[in-house]
Enzyme design. Sequence first.
Site, mmCIF file in Angstrom:
data_model
loop_
_atom_site.group_PDB
_atom_site.id
_atom_site.type_symbol
_atom_site.label_atom_id
_atom_site.label_comp_id
_atom_site.label_asym_id
_atom_site.label_seq_id
_atom_site.Cartn_x
_atom_site.Cartn_y
_atom_site.Cartn_z
ATOM 1 N N ARG B 292 0.826 -1.217 0.000
ATOM 2 C CA ARG B 292 0.000 0.000 0.000
ATOM 3 C C ARG B 292 0.854 1.259 0.000
ATOM 4 O O ARG B 292 0.573 2.203 -0.738
ATOM 5 C CB ARG B 292 -0.952 -0.014 1.198
ATOM 6 C CG ARG B 292 -2.091 -0.957 0.959
ATOM 7 C CD ARG B 292 -3.042 -1.141 2.119
ATOM 8 N NE ARG B 292 -4.142 -1.971 1.618
ATOM 9 C CZ ARG B 292 -5.222 -2.305 2.309
ATOM 10 N NH1 ARG B 292 -5.375 -1.898 3.551
ATOM 11 N NH2 ARG B 292 -6.163 -3.048 1.744
ATOM 12 N N TYR B 433 -6.059 -0.419 -7.173
ATOM 13 C CA TYR B 433 -5.459 -1.683 -6.684
ATOM 14 C C TYR B 433 -4.823 -1.559 -5.306
ATOM 15 O O TYR B 433 -4.721 -0.484 -4.768
ATOM 16 C CB TYR B 433 -4.573 -2.360 -7.719
ATOM 17 C CG TYR B 433 -3.330 -1.706 -8.287
ATOM 18 C CD1 TYR B 433 -2.711 -0.603 -7.723
ATOM 19 C CD2 TYR B 433 -2.757 -2.256 -9.444
ATOM 20 C CE1 TYR B 433 -1.546 -0.083 -8.279
ATOM 21 C CE2 TYR B 433 -1.608 -1.736 -10.012
ATOM 22 C CZ TYR B 433 -1.003 -0.642 -9.425
ATOM 23 O OH TYR B 433 0.132 -0.137 -9.964
ATOM 24 N N GLU B 434 -4.529 -2.705 -4.715
ATOM 25 C CA GLU B 434 -4.065 -2.772 -3.311
ATOM 26 C C GLU B 434 -5.072 -2.161 -2.339
ATOM 27 O O GLU B 434 -4.689 -1.543 -1.342
ATOM 28 C CB GLU B 434 -2.698 -2.095 -3.147
ATOM 29 C CG GLU B 434 -1.557 -2.775 -3.859
ATOM 30 C CD GLU B 434 -1.413 -4.245 -3.495
ATOM 31 O OE1 GLU B 434 -1.735 -4.624 -2.350
ATOM 32 O OE2 GLU B 434 -0.986 -5.033 -4.361
ATOM 33 N N GLY B 435 -6.348 -2.395 -2.583
ATOM 34 C CA GLY B 435 -7.394 -1.835 -1.729
ATOM 35 C C GLY B 435 -7.828 -0.497 -2.279
ATOM 36 O O GLY B 435 -7.037 0.440 -2.267
ATOM 37 N N GLN B 440 -9.456 2.282 1.812
ATOM 38 C CA GLN B 440 -8.413 2.932 2.623
ATOM 39 C C GLN B 440 -9.054 3.921 3.600
ATOM 40 O O GLN B 440 -8.664 4.010 4.764
ATOM 41 C CB GLN B 440 -7.418 3.690 1.732
ATOM 42 C CG GLN B 440 -6.729 2.856 0.658
ATOM 43 C CD GLN B 440 -5.894 1.730 1.224
ATOM 44 O OE1 GLN B 440 -5.318 1.846 2.302
ATOM 45 N NE2 GLN B 440 -5.843 0.616 0.512
#
Lengths: 593, 593
Positions: B292, B433-435, B440
């Site tokens: 992240r 991407y990555e959450g 977040q």
Amino acid sequence: MTYRAPVSDILFTMRHVAGFDRAATDGLFDDLSADLAATILEEAGKFANDVIAPLNREGDKRGVTFKDGAVTTTPGWKEAYKAWTEAGWNALPAPVEYGGQGLPVLLNSACVEMWNAASMAFGIGPVLTLGGIEALHVHGTEDLKSRYLAKLVSGEWTATMNLTEPQAGSDLAALRARAEPAGDGTYRITGQKIFITYGEHDMTDNIVHLVLARLPDAPAGTRGISLFLVPKILPDGTHNDVRCHSIEHKMGIHASPTCTMIFGDHGGAVGWIVGGENRGLNCMFTMMNNARLAVGLQGVAIAERAYQQALAYAHERRQGRAVGSTQEGMSPIIEHPDVQRSLLTMKALTAAARAICYLTAEGIDRSHRDKSETRRRKANERASLLTPVAKAFSTDIGVEVASLGIQVHGGMGFIEETGAAQHLRDARIAPIYEGTNGIQAIDLVVRKLPLSGGETVRAQIASMRATVTRVMKEGTSAFGATAPRLRDAIESLDRATGYLLKAVASNAPAEALAGATPYLRLFALAQGGAALADVALAAHALMEGGDKDSAHAARIALCRFFAENIAVGAKGLEETILSGADFLQDASLALAS
Amino acid sequence: MTYRAPVSDILFTMRHVAGFDRAATDGLFDDLSADLAATILEEAGKFANDVIAPLNREGDKRGVTFKDGAVTTTPGWKEAYKAWTEAGWNALPAPVEYGGQGLPVLLNSACVEMWNAASMAFGIGPVLTLGGIEALHVHGTEDLKSRYLAKLVSGEWTATMNLTEPQAGSDLAALRARAEPAGDGTYRITGQKIFITYGEHDMTDNIVHLVLARLPDAPAGTRGISLFLVPKILPDGTHNDVRCHSIEHKMGIHASPTCTMIFGDHGGAVGWIVGGENRGLNCMFTMMNNARLAVGLQGVAIAERAYQQALAYAHERRQGRAVGSTQEGMSPIIEHPDVQRSLLTMKALTAAARAICYLTAEGIDRSHRDKSETRRRKANERASLLTPVAKAFSTDIGVEVASLGIQVHGGMGFIEETGAAQHLRDARIAPIYEGTNGIQAIDLVVRKLPLSGGETVRAQIASMRATVTRVMKEGTSAFGATAPRLRDAIESLDRATGYLLKAVASNAPAEALAGATPYLRLFALAQGGAALADVALAAHALMEGGDKDSAHAARIALCRFFAENIAVGAKGLEETILSGADFLQDASLALAS
């Protein structure tokens, strides 16, 4: 997922923000009633949904092809254009004496929104033809009008605007294209023009180029520019000395050819002057003001399209379990508050931009059609004030909304097959062409605020305040904090307006120029919020009268959302503007490369 | 226009925001001095500029090709990757016992920014390998570590993260991939994974897939997920039962393959468990937190790249005559106030996001390296608090800045050959991407604010306030209204934090979830503004000490610009958050399709 024209929201905005009913009552629209307008919009919506929208993705994938000077549009494009002109859509707002239907700009604006929501690459072509019709109708000789207007009105031929050259984009003073009198009343045009939308294509037999160029003895700068009509095919059937040299490989609107045009490879293209010597800029502004509104409508259109697609996906896609969900298993993502915020932001920005564009359109109609000269002049100034806001705010939010639309799709949004990415790629041109949004902001502050000594903008602010007063009087708890939040935004606008008017008047251009972009946004937040409150008040009145349509409560909810979540940005923009141009002193340091 | 790594700004931010010097003095970084760090960064910058950046445009144009299960990267890509690993860059932050250099996350973060500014499509691959190294190092058995870590550290092999399935994106509870014990300590993995970055490629001989799957008797939901190491090539040299089924056609980062992976066509891919049964999510979080931050750095990187390109164009392109210009003819557009505003906005947002990312990196380093357990714990919480802000704010502004970069280019920005459009297309994946950034924001509000009963966030706010106090004491007129504007922003953050902490504590999730996205932005405005003020104060102190570098005055100007023009958005965000979740009640009406 294809497009469904939001005819009822469009009509509601026309009637309850843009004053369609009042204008009709005032006799501005001849025999066009709200019912007839609704019927026309329904038909336009069907055409947009059924004929144009299905071509949009294919147009993006295949784009246009260029070979040996010829441009071939995407399969199906030519046929769709032909059907569109045959249905009379190109002629909707055009002058009756040349075969047009003479319908209001307001009605046509609603249609322009729909064509462009169905496909921006399709929609931009007719915008240019319409601009050509207007320039020719206002400034052309009778001879030129009789030769070209009817075919442009019917759409049998299309028109282009040839302004930009490599060294002359925003700055038309730098134009170099030349026009030599041939002695027979015609001219020979030479030069290179770039970024010419639909400069060459296979949809019509002829293309009518409107070209800015300089006469041999012309003064320097913008006062030495003249406008010429240069047809691709000459009246005698021969090909004029103009050709498409190449087309651009663009980020979006792939199906619309963007051409580099060469005039005068073989001694000069034959052209006819429009509007007199050195009067070109004046003529071009006739085309550009309406084109600016149309490009603003493209912003609304792409935002609406992106919103519809994201909304459909959010209803369908299931991930996680929403708070308070009573269903088993995963919830549709539309039940998650953060996704709701994204979608409401998209919808509220779209509705506000639409309202501002339609307000502008009504101003244009009244400026031409009102019986009173005073009202025509006032309407003209109001439309002039609103045009840069309509263009820049709508196209800015077009990009923002399309980007949010991708985000709602998650990973699928980044995959081209989904279609959400295309909307952002398409949307990205609209803040640039027809005068960049920075130029719109400068136009608003430097030229439009001082109209009638500031009275035009003050009257507009007064009308926003009147709406807030009505919300305070008539609003229910469903309006939430609409009144105080909107009032704050309008007061911020009022203070910022006073500050900038003073800066312009006292010849402090740096202050005015530095604050222009945040000011345009601030104006749009206040105006957009007030317009959505007008919508909500009308919806409320209808509900009080027993109308059970659930869309009315939705309109009030959207107004509230805008006031509480978007208009609240006004104060920060005001602070930015009032902090002035001091930052510019050190800017050169911070921007040293 | 290619990329020039901004090494001196990077180093200045590391030292004066992220506390590099203090950490070094505290003995956290072994023998890494600021001078040595500078040397390393210079070398990394050269590699990014000279080897990676020139591939970026070609990678976009050609992308990767897929045929018969094999992925071929863009010509030159493989060689660049090989040179990059041979220079030791992959091993920079990796554990010493497996051949790594054990250098701080902070230093590596600066490098990650540079690789990604040179090319996001190149930079994302090593991010995943590093995640794999960390997961394996922390959770793997000695046997697995000895077999795989050294080759991952050297970069001879790469790693992937296999989480997403068609029905399970943000919601990992819905995963269906299965793992059956084979009886010999290994497992047989079956299932389909989508959106697997560098899931297949031709740059290395082997690819180490880290795959989430369920054991037969696993509990439902996220507590029944285990992590498996599944190599493309098995230790005996045979090909494992895993293949790339297809690659995606994406909006951007074309040179990085995004694969659909099929495990177990022929009975199951051989895998080894990592971190024990049903402990997969825990292991994955080890990978994801650092990933992240790395994706946040991609946002910084693409913003920096877009800024550099727009800045260069604005110096070169001439249009119009700037107010007060003393030069003949057209001015470079950088002299126009509105263009200056755009460029300063780009630069200020980029610098603020960089500062937040580096602060996060320092927190991670201290959480691992400090001698005091209390300080390690506090640093860990601080890094946890900042990670979602670093990821979401940086990637949001990556998109915003790239979009502004196109705008500065005018019409040229929309032409693909210019390269500005690629930055926006590339940037658009990072908020997803990555959450997703929505996730977040929810993580920040629901999980991070309550850390240590709210003490972690309160300490962070106190440190921002301390900066404002210093600006009031030490600042000169060049700081303009930095102190009052920042103080307002921090007080807005403080009130919003109190409101949301109460909402989370009193189990009012709708309030907390509805305000999450504006809260994350508000946090970043206050934190970013305070960090730029730290930069400016350090620059001011150096100037007072006789340092004549003009970059110092530029740093103060940038801090002021951020406070007066960007941080002023804080109040509106606070109002949005404090207006609560009432809008949700009517949202369903407004969003009925």
